[in-house]
Enzyme design. Structure first.
Site, PDB file in Angstrom:
ATOM      1  N   LYS A 185      -0.884  -4.593  -7.582  1.00  0.00           N
ATOM      2  CA  LYS A 185      -0.245  -3.782  -6.528  1.00  0.00           C
ATOM      3  C   LYS A 185       0.738  -2.765  -7.113  1.00  0.00           C
ATOM      4  O   LYS A 185       1.160  -2.891  -8.259  1.00  0.00           O
ATOM      5  CB  LYS A 185       0.455  -4.691  -5.511  1.00  0.00           C
ATOM      6  CG  LYS A 185      -0.482  -5.741  -4.897  1.00  0.00           C
ATOM      7  CD  LYS A 185      -1.570  -5.148  -4.020  1.00  0.00           C
ATOM      8  CE  LYS A 185      -2.773  -6.040  -3.835  1.00  0.00           C
ATOM      9  NZ  LYS A 185      -2.723  -7.007  -2.784  1.00  0.00           N
TER      10      LYS A 185
HETATM   11  C1  LIG Z   1      -3.332  -8.192  -2.029  1.00  0.00           C
HETATM   12  C2  LIG Z   1      -3.519  -8.212  -0.571  1.00  0.00           C
HETATM   13  C3  LIG Z   1      -3.127  -9.301   0.217  1.00  0.00           C
HETATM   14  C4  LIG Z   1      -2.684 -10.607  -0.354  1.00  0.00           C
HETATM   15  O1  LIG Z   1      -1.621 -10.540  -1.235  1.00  0.00           O
HETATM   16  P1  LIG Z   1      -1.460 -11.663  -2.362  1.00  0.00           P
HETATM   17  O2  LIG Z   1      -0.132 -11.354  -2.953  1.00  0.00           O
HETATM   18  O3  LIG Z   1      -2.588 -11.493  -3.331  1.00  0.00           O
HETATM   19  O4  LIG Z   1      -1.498 -12.990  -1.694  1.00  0.00           O
HETATM   20  C5  LIG Z   1      -3.241  -9.195   1.585  1.00  0.00           C
HETATM   21  N1  LIG Z   1      -3.735  -8.101   2.162  1.00  0.00           N
HETATM   22  C6  LIG Z   1      -4.138  -7.038   1.449  1.00  0.00           C
HETATM   23  C7  LIG Z   1      -4.651  -5.826   2.162  1.00  0.00           C
HETATM   24  C8  LIG Z   1      -4.061  -7.059   0.059  1.00  0.00           C
HETATM   25  O5  LIG Z   1      -4.497  -6.008  -0.652  1.00  0.00           O
END
Ligand SMILES: *Cc1c(COP(=O)(O)O)cnc(C)c1O
Length: 379
Positions: A185
């Site tokens: 991210k």
């Molecule tokens: C990455 C992501 C999540 C989940 O986040 P995690 O930290 O991996 O649990 C939820 N929704 C979207 C759209 C994502 O890209």
């Protein structure tokens, strides 16, 4: 695999390493003063009037949001099909039913407000608006529908904090915003997440749910604030560690610089790519997106598997965002969903490709990706 151009890049430098070793030397590793500072700095950057609660992942943030809004058995929650499976999973884990919503169009992959309205029943309690790629979903329309039908709005802003829209920053528009700090991210702590709300009651519930509804945390006990606790509800351990929070604080400082690179690379892709490649969001100002990913649509006739293989041979990593949730076997079995339920999401899923985009990428690498993509497409 020795990639020449990776899909994501991990912008971790000496500052993060120093921040972590400092925490190790201070000998408090679980949730503590780093977490408190991370939360405060995150809110400051959001520019919101509310509060943030750091948790162990984006999935934990979504689960916490559903808990805070008291969503449970008998309730329906509208979730886009074209997103990461976490949204649908946490709804089911809370005993509620996810109802899948289609994407708006081939230019805006986020949820379609018209389909949201169509799928509302007397049991619908909330909608999870995912901001695909870090471009804002149609929040004006979604908030209007939510007000008309008294629905709660959870925003999944995992693809990007600090994106400004006419309605406010993404994640601060609905009742609760959820963010992820997973390794890929835009702001990362390895694993981590954040819940944001300007409703003090929801913030309080989120804070308690994160740590077993214990009325006093280990940190406040360590800090000498109290020695006893009571349990006031049913919660989990969704705490973040101070090591992660310390990395997050450095990442917040670096965010603006990384974002500027992402915007300029997105411009470069737009200049280089045209027919037969379809660019979603090309009407949107690149300044108004987080550019978590660089999504394109291939021509209907393209062989995506072969193309991805050809790009791989040139050292270029690509991916697909996403396979529609309503077509996963588990969801088809459990919710009786089927092909045709979300036709726009299904077409996007068949034609979509994500190209490399991250702050460590150069314009020359973007050109390299575009050259190989276009060459292999006309072949
Ligand atoms: C990455 C992501 C999540 C989940 O986040 P995690 O930290 O991996 O649990 C939820 N929704 C979207 C759209 C994502 O890209």
């Amino acid at each position: 695999m020795d990639w020449k151009v990776t899909l994501y890049g991990l912008s971790i430098g000496e500052e993060e390493i120093t921040a972590v070793t400092d925490v190790l030397r201070r000998r408090w590793l679980s949730m503590g003063e780093q977490t408190e500072a991370f939360e405060a700095e995150f809110v400051q950057m959001l520019g919101g009037a509310g509060e943030a609660v750091a948790v162990s992942s984006g999935t934990a943030a979504l689960h916490t949001a559903l808990h805070a809004l008291e969503i449970g058995p008998g309730d329906e929650v509208l979730v886009p099909s074209l997103t990461f499976v976490a949204c649908a999973a946490v709804v089911l884990l809370n005993g509620a039913k996810p109802v899948f919503v289609d994407s708006k169009s081939l230019d805006d992959f986020s949820l379609d407000p018209q389909d949201v309205e169509r799928k509302i029943t007397p049991r619908t309690k909330a909608v999870i608006a995912v901001h695909y790629g870090g471009y804002s979903a149609d929040m004006g329309e979604i908030m209007r529908i939510a007000r008309r039908h008294q629905l709660r709005v959870i925003e999944d802003a995992a693809h990007g904090p600090f994106v400004h829209t006419p309605w406010g920053g993404i994640g601060t528009i609905g009742d609760i915003g959820c963010y992820s700090f997973f390794s890929t991210k835009n702001v990362t702590t390895g694993e981590g997440g954040m819940v944001y709300s300007d409703n003090p009651r929801l913030v309080q519930k989120a804070r308690l749910f994160r740590s077993h509804y214990m009325a006093a945390s280990s940190w406040s006990k360590h800090a000498g604030r109290s020695s006893f606790y009571d349990i006031e509800g049913l919660g989990l351990n969704y705490r973040i560690s101070d090591l992660a929070a310390a990395i997050g604080r450095v990442q917040l400082n670096k965010h603006a610089a990384g974002q500027a690179v992402r915007v300029s690379l997105a411009h470069r892709y737009r200049e280089r790519l045209s027919e037969p490649v379809h660019l979603p969001y090309r009407q949107a100002d690149p300044e108004t997106g987080s550019h978590h990913i660089m999504p394109i649509l291939l021509p209907q006739t393209a062989d995506r598997v072969r193309l991805m293989q050809q790009l791989k041979e040139a050292g270029i990593q690509t991916s697909v965002h996403y396979l529609p949730c309503h077509l996963f076997r588990f969801y088809q079995e459990c919710l009786e969903t089927k092909p045709g339920d979300c036709p726009v999401a299904e077409e996007i899923a068949e034609r979509q490709l994500s190209l490399p985009l991250h702050p460590d990428l150069t314009a020359a690498q973007v050109d390299y990706v575009c050259d190989h993509l276009l060459q292999n497409l006309v072949k």
